[in-house]
Design an enzyme around this catalytic site. Structure first.
Site, PDB file in Angstrom:
ATOM      1  N   GLU A  25      43.893  13.549 -28.578  1.00 42.25           N
ATOM      2  CA  GLU A  25      44.845  13.958 -27.541  1.00 42.25           C
ATOM      3  C   GLU A  25      45.964  12.926 -27.385  1.00 42.25           C
ATOM      4  OE1 GLU A  25      44.411  17.229 -25.217  1.00 42.25           O
ATOM      5  OE2 GLU A  25      44.301  17.105 -27.405  1.00 42.25           O
ATOM      6  N   THR A  52      54.209  19.773 -24.398  1.00 37.15           N
ATOM      7  CA  THR A  52      53.362  19.031 -23.458  1.00 37.15           C
ATOM      8  C   THR A  52      53.979  17.696 -23.063  1.00 37.15           C
ATOM      9  OG1 THR A  52      51.389  20.062 -24.401  1.00 37.15           O
ATOM     10  CG2 THR A  52      51.055  18.059 -23.122  1.00 37.15           C
TER      11      THR A  52
END
Length: 311
Positions: free
Chosen positions: A132, A185
């Site tokens: 991530e 994101t």
């Protein structure tokens, strides 16, 4: 020891409105698939990626799947292992449904299975968080923890990492719609305020506690009225077409809550039954179509199993 495996890992809804970076749950669909094979030549390589329209790197050090596998092999002192990876994207990238998380978790679950499950799901989690970090610059766990462990999870603490699985009503459905607009994101995270007013923090704490209590009590009304976000949603909702109209549609068609999935643009509502969830997605998609925006819809209970071996 097996030398090849095919694994599916699920999409996830992170934040769950009021729980920024600390709440998330796995869904049954969509998700990603990884086919992994052990080879004689040391090192990790990605041989094929499908479904990404050429957006993802084949460079093993830059792709979240292969990079996480490299970290894993280094940790178990097996850098001599050769690994060949195929990644098949079965879900949209940049959807707010944990696309990078699903890929990373599928890869880690696959290599751990091929290595005779040397690490538990809890022990695999830091490697997934590394993925991530590579994908969006920050190693949060609200996507990877539910993708890896299944269920509805609370990240009580990041230092030290403390993950708690939460109960939930058995008949609760998530109605998810992905409007086909681009919300990266990294950009969505940069919009968030770094400082908040104490009164807003108090409101948010109350809502998080109310949501967790509602899940334990299986109280739909408490769940619904707790799912309000005064910190992140007011900013991120700007990036989603007609966000407040979509909320109105969801709530007027039987939804008990409505909010952004992860960083968006996907939105979701909780419903008390599958038919209501279907109706909500149909009505939202119809409205988006009127705005000339394509969309995809998914209906799912909370996925309790997490990743699974396909063959």
């Amino acid at each position: 020891m097996k030398n090849s495996i095919k694994v599916f890992a699920p999409a996830t809804v992170a934040n769950v409105v009021c729980g920024f970076d600390v709440l998330g749950f796995a869904v049954n669909e969509p998700g990603d698939e990884v086919i992994m094979q052990l080879t004689d030549k040391p090192g990790v390589v990605i041989t094929k990626i499908t479904g990404d329209n050429g957006r993802l790197p084949l460079d093993a050090s830059k792709n979240t799947v292969s990079a996480s596998v490299q970290h894993y092999l280094h940790h178990i002192n097996r850098p001599d292992i050769g690994v060949s990876i195929e990644l098949h994207k079965k879900m949209p990238i940049g959807s707010g449904l944990g696309s990078s998380s699903a890929s990373t978790v599928a890869g880690l679950f696959a290599i751990n299975s091929l290595m005779n499950n040397q690490l538990s799901a809890n022990e695999l989690l830091p490697f997934a968080m590394k993925g991530e970090e590579l994908a969006c610059g920050y190693g949060h766990a609200d996507n990877v923890a539910p993708a890896l462990m299944g269920g509805f999870v609370l990240i009580r603490s990041y230092e030290p990492l403390d993950i708690i699985r939460l109960p939930h009503p058995d008949n609760m459905y998530a109605a998810i719609v992905y409007p086909e607009v681009d919300v990266p994101t990294k950009d969505a995270r940069q919009m968030i305020r770094s400082k908040v007013l104490l009164k807003d923090a108090v409101t948010q704490w109350g809502n998080i506690a109310g949501l967790v209590s509602g899940l334990f009590m299986k109280d739909f009304d408490l769940i619904g009225r707790s799912m309000t976000d005064v910190l992140v949603e007011p900013t991120r909702s700007i990036l989603i077409p007609d966000f407040y109209k979509l909320r109105e549609i969801a709530l007027s068609n039987g939804g008990i809550s409505f909010g952004i999935s992860g960083s968006g643009p996907s939105v979701f509502a909780f419903a008390k039954d599958e038919n209501t969830a279907h109706n909500i997605t149909q009505q939202i998609q119809q409205h988006l179509s009127g705005l000339k925006i394509g969309s995809k819809a998914f209906i799912s209970k909370v996925n309790e199993g997490g990743p699974r071996i396909l063959d």
